[in-house]
Design a protein around this motif. Structure first.
Motif, PDB file in Angstrom:
ATOM      1  N   VAL A  41       0.834  -1.006   0.147  1.00  0.00           N
ATOM      2  CA  VAL A  41      -0.120  -0.108  -0.082  1.00  0.00           C
ATOM      3  C   VAL A  41       0.770   1.368  -0.009  1.00  0.00           C
ATOM      4  O   VAL A  41       0.472   2.243  -0.793  1.00  0.00           O
TER       5      VAL A  41
ATOM      6  N   SER B 180     -10.325   0.397  11.437  1.00  0.00           N
ATOM      7  CA  SER B 180      -9.056  -0.540  11.371  1.00  0.00           C
ATOM      8  C   SER B 180      -9.029  -1.651  12.535  1.00  0.00           C
ATOM      9  O   SER B 180      -8.568  -2.789  11.936  1.00  0.00           O
TER      10      SER B 180
ATOM     11  N   THR C  39     -17.047   2.039   6.666  1.00  0.00           N
ATOM     12  CA  THR C  39     -16.560   2.190   5.327  1.00  0.00           C
ATOM     13  C   THR C  39     -17.350   3.271   4.608  1.00  0.00           C
ATOM     14  O   THR C  39     -16.954   4.200   3.798  1.00  0.00           O
TER      15      THR C  39
ATOM     16  N   ALA D 142      -9.650   6.750  -1.302  1.00  0.00           N
ATOM     17  CA  ALA D 142      -9.259   5.727  -1.237  1.00  0.00           C
ATOM     18  C   ALA D 142      -7.804   5.281  -0.959  1.00  0.00           C
ATOM     19  O   ALA D 142      -7.579   4.352   0.123  1.00  0.00           O
TER      20      ALA D 142
ATOM     21  N   THR E 285      -7.854   5.535   3.341  1.00  0.00           N
ATOM     22  CA  THR E 285      -8.608   4.408   3.708  1.00  0.00           C
ATOM     23  C   THR E 285      -7.733   3.362   3.577  1.00  0.00           C
ATOM     24  O   THR E 285      -7.605   2.535   4.631  1.00  0.00           O
ATOM     25  N   SER E 286      -7.198   2.973   2.520  1.00  0.00           N
ATOM     26  CA  SER E 286      -6.619   1.736   2.256  1.00  0.00           C
ATOM     27  C   SER E 286      -5.172   1.844   3.200  1.00  0.00           C
ATOM     28  O   SER E 286      -4.732   0.794   4.026  1.00  0.00           O
TER      29      SER E 286
ATOM     30  N   SER F 169      -6.291   0.995   6.774  1.00  0.00           N
ATOM     31  CA  SER F 169      -6.716  -0.256   6.894  1.00  0.00           C
ATOM     32  C   SER F 169      -5.768  -1.214   7.318  1.00  0.00           C
ATOM     33  O   SER F 169      -5.998  -2.228   8.138  1.00  0.00           O
TER      34      SER F 169
ATOM     35  N   ALA G  64      -3.810  -6.170   0.017  1.00  0.00           N
ATOM     36  CA  ALA G  64      -3.658  -4.822  -0.262  1.00  0.00           C
ATOM     37  C   ALA G  64      -4.364  -4.459  -1.469  1.00  0.00           C
ATOM     38  O   ALA G  64      -5.168  -3.690  -1.743  1.00  0.00           O
TER      39      ALA G  64
ATOM     40  N   HIS H 242      -8.496  -5.138  -1.236  1.00  0.00           N
ATOM     41  CA  HIS H 242      -9.208  -3.889  -0.603  1.00  0.00           C
ATOM     42  C   HIS H 242      -9.234  -2.844  -1.039  1.00  0.00           C
ATOM     43  O   HIS H 242     -10.344  -1.666  -1.359  1.00  0.00           O
ATOM     44  N   TRP H 243      -8.120  -2.492  -2.024  1.00  0.00           N
ATOM     45  CA  TRP H 243      -7.784  -1.182  -2.888  1.00  0.00           C
ATOM     46  C   TRP H 243      -9.013  -1.196  -3.880  1.00  0.00           C
ATOM     47  O   TRP H 243      -9.568  -0.113  -4.244  1.00  0.00           O
TER      48      TRP H 243
ATOM     49  N   ILE I 117     -12.610  -0.747  -2.690  1.00  0.00           N
ATOM     50  CA  ILE I 117     -12.984   0.657  -2.443  1.00  0.00           C
ATOM     51  C   ILE I 117     -13.091   1.428  -3.778  1.00  0.00           C
ATOM     52  O   ILE I 117     -14.024   2.281  -3.876  1.00  0.00           O
TER      53      ILE I 117
END
Length: 328
Positions: free
Chosen positions: A90, A115, A207, A216, A219-220, A223, A259, A262-263, A266
Motif C-alpha cells: 500500500v 481498522s 467504510t 481511497a 483509507t487503504s 486499513s 492490499a 481492498h484497494w 474501495i
C-alpha cells in the motif's frame, strides 16, 4: 477479514459522492445538470462490477493461502504476514513521501475503530480456517448483509421494514443450517467466524461513513497500518521461521492480495452503488468451493450447500426490497 462483501445498501452520502464524481466527467459547463448520462452511468456500473469480481477473487485466494500457511505456522503469524506485506504494498502504491496528504484523515477516530474491526475480523477468520472448510466459512460470512441491515438503523438511521426483517430471519436460518448447533457437532470455530462476520459488518458500515471524507488511498493505508502495528507487537511469541521458499512466496502473496483486493473494492464502490455490487458477493462461494477442492480436496457437505442457498436467496430478496423501496 479478507472478504469483501460490502454492505447491501448505499447511503445518501455515497450516492452524492458518485453523482459528483460522474458529473465532472459529463457536464460541459457549470450550468449543466449534475447528472451523468445513461451511457456513462452504465459504463461506470460495469467497471464497478468488474472490479468487485476481481476483489472477490483476490479474497478467495487470500483465504486459501491463509488456510494453507496455517498448517505450518501459528495463525497470528499469518495475520502478521497479511498486514505487514499489505502495508508495504500500500505504501508503494500511494507513496506518502510523494504525497504526504494521503496520510491525513478527516475522521481519525472513525478510521481507528474501522481498522481495529478489520484486524479482529481477519484474525478470527484465520484462526477459524485452521478447523473449517473454505465453503463453511464463506457460507457463514454471507450473514454479513443481514447484520448490516440490522445495525444500519442505529448507526445510519436506515431502519428496515417487516418484509426485510423476515428476510433477515430467513437468512439466519440458513446460517443455522450450515452450523447445525442442534446436532451437537457444531465446531466451536464456527462461532469465531460468526463473530468475525459481525466485526466485518460494522467495518462495512464505517467504510460507507468514510466514503465522502477520505480518499481511497488514505483509507487503504489506515486499513492495514493498525493491523501491522498490533500484529508486529504480538507475533514474536508465535514466530516460526519459514522452512521453504514456497512458504515465503505464499506469505508475500497474502499481503499483495489483501492490499490489492481492498484497494480495488474501495475503487469499485466509487464507480457503482453498493446495491448494484451486492449480488456479486455471493459468487465468492464458487471460488471457495473450487479452491477448497483443488487445494485441499474438500467437498462441501449437503447442509452447507443448502444453508448457503437459503442465505443467498434471502440476501437477494433483501437487496430486491431495498432497490424497490428506493426506486433503483
Amino acid at each position: 477479514m479478507s472478504r469483501a462483501p460490502a454492505a447491501h445498501r448505499s447511503n445518501r452520502l455515497e450516492c452524492r459522492h458518485v453523482a459528483l464524481r460522474t458529473s465532472t466527467l459529463t457536464s460541459p459547463s457549470p450550468s449543466a445538470p449534475a447528472q451523468p448520462s445513461a451511457e456513462v452511468a452504465q459504463r461506470m456500473r460495469l467497471k464497478g462490477i468488474g472490479l468487485m469480481c476481481i476483489a472477490l477473487a483476490c479474497f478467495a485466494c487470500l483465504d486459501t493461502l491463509g488456510k494453507w500457511l496455517g498448517t505450518s505456522m501459528n495463525p497470528m503469524q499469518v495475520v502478521w504476514t497479511r498486514y505487514t506485506a499489505a502495508l508495504v504494498f500500500v505504501l508503494i502504491i500511494f507513496n506518502p513521501l510523494r504525497d504526504p496528504k494521503v496520510l491525513v484523515t478527516k475522521r481519525p477516530w472513525l478510521q481507528a475503530v474501522r481498522s481495529a474491526l478489520l484486524f479482529l475480523s481477519t484474525a478470527l477468520n484465520f484462526f477459524a480456517l485452521q478447523y473449517l472448510q473454505l465453503d463453511q466459512t464463506v457460507s457463514i460470512m454471507f450473514a454479513n448483509p443481514f447484520i448490516v441491515a440490522i445495525i444500519s438503523g442505529p448507526l445510519l438511521g436506515e431502519w428496515i421494514g417487516p418484509r426485510r426483517w423476515m428476510a433477515v430471519v430467513v437468512g439466519f436460518i440458513g446460517v443455522l443450517v450450515v452450523t447445525q448447533p442442534w446436532s451437537g457437532n457444531m465446531h466451536w470455530a464456527m462461532g469465531l467466524t460468526l463473530l468475525g462476520t459481525t466485526c466485518y459488518a460494522v467495518y462495512n458500515i464505517l467504510t460507507r461513513m468514510l466514503a465522502g471524507h477520505d480518499s481511497a488511498g488514505t483509507t487503504s493505508i489506515y486499513s492495514v497500518a493498525f493491523g501491522a502495528i498490533v500484529a508486529t507487537a504480538l507475533v514474536p511469541g508465535y514466530w516460526t521461521t519459514p522452512d521453504s521458499w514456497s512458504v515465503v512466496a505464499a506469505m508475500v502473496a497474502i499481503g499483495a492480495l489483501g492490499a490489492f483486493g481492498h484497494w480495488v473494492l474501495i475503487i469499485a464502490h466509487g464507480y457503482a452503488p453498493a446495491g448494484i455490487l451486492a449480488p456479486f458477493i455471493y459468487g465468492q462461494i464458487i471460488w471457495m468451493i473450487g479452491l477448497g477442492w483443488a487445494v485441499f480436496g474438500q467437498v462441501p457437505a449437503v447442509n452447507t450447500l443448502v444453508g448457503a442457498g437459503i442465505v443467498i436467496a434471502s440476501g437477494l430478496y433483501l437487496l430486491f426490497r431495498e432497490r424497490t423501496i428506493r426506486g433503483g
